[in-house]
Design an enzyme around this catalytic site. Structure first.
Site, short mmCIF file in Angstrom:
data_model
loop_
_atom_site.label_atom_id
_atom_site.label_comp_id
_atom_site.label_asym_id
_atom_site.label_seq_id
_atom_site.Cartn_x
_atom_site.Cartn_y
_atom_site.Cartn_z
N CYS A 213 -8.57 -17.78 20.94
CA CYS A 213 -10.00 -17.87 21.24
C CYS A 213 -10.42 -16.43 21.46
CB CYS A 213 -10.25 -18.70 22.49
SG CYS A 213 -11.95 -18.57 23.11
N CYS B 251 -14.69 -16.70 15.72
CA CYS B 251 -14.55 -17.84 16.62
C CYS B 251 -13.55 -18.80 16.00
CB CYS B 251 -15.93 -18.51 16.78
SG CYS B 251 -15.90 -20.04 17.74
N1 DGL Z 1 -14.75 -17.73 21.11
C1 DGL Z 1 -14.51 -19.05 20.64
C2 DGL Z 1 -13.18 -19.17 19.93
O1 DGL Z 1 -12.65 -18.20 19.42
C3 DGL Z 1 -14.79 -20.26 21.46
C4 DGL Z 1 -15.30 -20.33 22.85
C5 DGL Z 1 -16.11 -21.58 23.10
O2 DGL Z 1 -17.28 -21.55 22.72
O3 DGL Z 1 -15.57 -22.58 23.60
O4 DGL Z 1 -12.64 -20.23 19.80
#
Ligand code: DGL
Length: 267
Positions: free
Chosen positions: A189, A75
């Site tokens: 993301c 993330c």
């Molecule tokens: N998957 C997450 C990232 O790589 C974030 C998504 C979220 O929770 O806003 O930033």
């Protein structure tokens, strides 16, 4: 005790599956705990101190049951904040996911790249530092999307693909200046590669979309080593909002090898 290596892959929701898939493709022999903090999804708009405390808490609870040999923070929104505190707390390798600005700057021919991420990630000093250190002479457009991670979650949960909404979120990535056009978009993301077919389809012109997952998987192998045997480990998933019920998501998780669900961590 299986004797297999154990890898904890963490995200705010389902996006980290894109990273998990790349790691499992080269280390199928490891045991996995996929931990999604969907009770607090999305992370993109959370205040930094709230997010840091939350990630510390859910990782600590997961580690009490699953003593991982390596933690992957799949993330960007979390990694751009929490890596130092996690590294201070655990003496195992912690692999983060941060915007792939360096490879994008090396790849562009037009000199125009875009970084598509959550509002949190685009606002971080970490992201600014990457631009300063690795993208000198390149025009970087930061696009903070409020909705795209949620649109990806909905698609994976079988709630449909909202093409118009996706188009509106990605449109600011496409910049035309003089005779030049954006030619590289960093998917900063981990949710966004879930939508890669739609992104390619909806782009006003073809670009390179950088998905960091293969590079993260290579990094995991660098820190914990190559595949050890022919056997396959056990992937277990845990979601803080509880076991997923949606049929489409259950099938997707099944295809990813998840047959077991651990009890929900912190809510
Ligand atoms: N998957 C997450 C990232 O790589 C974030 C998504 C979220 O929770 O806003 O930033």
């Amino acid at each position: 005790m299986s004797g297999r290596q154990k890898i904890l892959v963490f995200d705010s929701g389902l996006g980290g599956l894109t990273v998990y898939r790349a790691i499992r493709a080269i280390r199928p022999d490891a045991d996995y705990l996929y931990l999604g903090d969907d009770a607090l999804f999305p992370y993109g708009a959370l205040a930094p101190d709230v997010l840091t405390a939350r990630v510390d808490q859910v990782i600590a609870e997961a580690m009490a049951d699953f003593a991982a040999d390596c933690i992957v923070i799949a993330c960007n929104t979390a990694s751009t904040l929490v890596l130092p505190s996690l590294r201070a707390r655990y003496s195992i390798p912690i692999v983060g996911t941060v915007p792939a600005i360096k490879p994008a700057a090396a790849m562009t021919r037009s000199g125009l790249i875009s970084v598509l991420a959550t509002p949190g990630t685009v606002s971080r000093d970490y992201t600014q530092d990457l631009i300063r250190d690795f993208a000198a002479g390149v025009a970087v457009t930061l696009v903070g999307s409020k909705a795209l991670a949620g649109l990806a979650e909905r698609a994976l949960r079988g709630e449909g693909l909202d093409r118009e909404a996706i188009m509106a979120e990605i449109a600011p990535c496409f910049v035309e200046r003089d005779d030049r056009r954006t030619d590289v978009v960093v998917l900063a993301c981990t949710h966004y590669p879930l939508l890669i077919d739609a992104l390619r389809d909806l782009a006003p012109w073809p670009v390179e979309w950088i998905d960091p997952a293969p590079a993260i998987a290579r990094r995991v192998v660098q820190v914990i080593g190559e595949r050890r045997d022919r056997g396959e480990g056990e992937p277990v998933a845990s979601f803080t909002a509880g076991e997923p019920r949606e049929t489409a998501l259950r099938s997707a998780l099944d295809r990813d090898g998840f047959r077991a669900f651990a009890g929900a961590a912190a809510r």
